[in-house]
Motif scaffolding. Sequence first.
Motif, mmCIF file in Angstrom:
data_model
loop_
_atom_site.group_PDB
_atom_site.id
_atom_site.type_symbol
_atom_site.label_atom_id
_atom_site.label_comp_id
_atom_site.label_asym_id
_atom_site.label_seq_id
_atom_site.Cartn_x
_atom_site.Cartn_y
_atom_site.Cartn_z
ATOM 1 N N LEU A 94 0.837 -1.198 0.000
ATOM 2 C CA LEU A 94 0.000 0.000 0.000
ATOM 3 C C LEU A 94 0.869 1.245 0.000
ATOM 4 O O LEU A 94 1.719 1.426 0.879
ATOM 5 C CB LEU A 94 -0.918 0.011 1.227
ATOM 6 N N LEU A 128 -5.285 2.360 9.836
ATOM 7 C CA LEU A 128 -4.438 1.230 10.226
ATOM 8 C C LEU A 128 -5.268 -0.013 10.533
ATOM 9 O O LEU A 128 -4.807 -1.138 10.326
ATOM 10 C CB LEU A 128 -3.571 1.613 11.422
ATOM 11 N N VAL A 148 -5.780 -1.462 7.198
ATOM 12 C CA VAL A 148 -4.525 -2.078 6.758
ATOM 13 C C VAL A 148 -4.388 -3.483 7.343
ATOM 14 O O VAL A 148 -4.040 -4.440 6.635
ATOM 15 C CB VAL A 148 -3.320 -1.199 7.163
ATOM 16 N N PHE A 173 -2.361 -6.287 4.250
ATOM 17 C CA PHE A 173 -1.330 -5.736 3.364
ATOM 18 C C PHE A 173 0.040 -6.260 3.788
ATOM 19 O O PHE A 173 0.320 -6.436 4.977
ATOM 20 C CB PHE A 173 -1.325 -4.210 3.423
ATOM 21 N N VAL A 194 3.263 -1.190 4.152
ATOM 22 C CA VAL A 194 2.718 0.146 3.879
ATOM 23 C C VAL A 194 3.881 1.102 3.671
ATOM 24 O O VAL A 194 4.850 1.091 4.437
ATOM 25 C CB VAL A 194 1.840 0.647 5.046
ATOM 26 N N SER A 217 1.959 2.532 14.003
ATOM 27 C CA SER A 217 2.374 1.308 13.309
ATOM 28 C C SER A 217 3.431 0.559 14.108
ATOM 29 O O SER A 217 3.484 -0.678 14.090
ATOM 30 C CB SER A 217 2.909 1.645 11.912
#
Length: 322
Positions: free
Chosen positions: A73, A163, A166, A171, A174, A250
């Motif tokens: 992503l 997030l 995500v 994914f 990122v 993250s």
Amino acid sequence: MEGPRAAQGCGRCACGQPPGSGRGFAGFARGLRAGLRFSPGDPRPPHVSAALCSTTMFVPCEKSGPDLSGCTLLLPAVSVGNVGQLAVDLIISTLNMSKIGYFYTDCLVPMVGNNPYATAEENSTELSINAEVYSLPSRKLVALQLRSIFIKYKSTSFCEKLLSWVKSSSFAKVIVLSSSHSYQRNDLQLRSTPFRYLLTPCMQKSVENKIKSLNWQEMEKTPCIPEMSDSDYCVRIPGGGITRALYKESCSKEIQMVVLLKFVSEGDNVPDALGLVEYLNEWLQIIKPQLQSNDPAPSALPWKIPSSWKLLFGSGLPRALF
């Protein structure tokens, strides 16, 4: 964008520029005047369930929804010079990526405009909104393009929902494309390359060797409180918008994320965007240099400029003024 200007909306349009200027990563200043808007309070789209709206912002174009597992992503941060969005514009346009969905959210300033990647008159009237998702399945590449600033106090909520999407979409990694104020560099940063990167802890094992082979420089940590000699050190990205928030979240959520940024100043930021995508291309090899038959040296990378960039600095002065 951050600070008082962002909190007040700073009198700018959705592309982050003065109203009517036409400047921006997708030339949407005039699109705001098209009269077609939506409100965060509007009913949700008819094919979106209440459960979906409560858990994610993503609304697929097709009812079945795309399989995003294992994809990379790419997303921009709304930061100084709009460099991240300009870079994502170049990638979407060059790879001719297809739109697969959009974000239904009350976190971004509502806006609408014509197709920023129009290639003919037939598709020039297609509508685009403030957050759309594009895909290139053959390369397992997905790009999120943001075209407006955040509603006051909504950026944290946006990061959390983003997030969450995500993680639920599985994914592979990122990549955040961003920028930071060049005038706030320290002496070491002034003497070195204007590009920097950041890796979350769970990302370091998989790409650290490759990153080191490219001789990239990691974003330096600076004192959290510069006035205190014994202050803890942390990552500061002035002018980087949600970049730091995304990175910190993250790290705590164990999401594989890479942040690529460039120190820039406001102005004509097209060269900065080109530099940032070529910096990314050193690693991902999105496109490869073309070799000329009579010249062994590779030519410049063939990035495709989006049609919307014709209005990057407005449409000129009306002849009636003279």
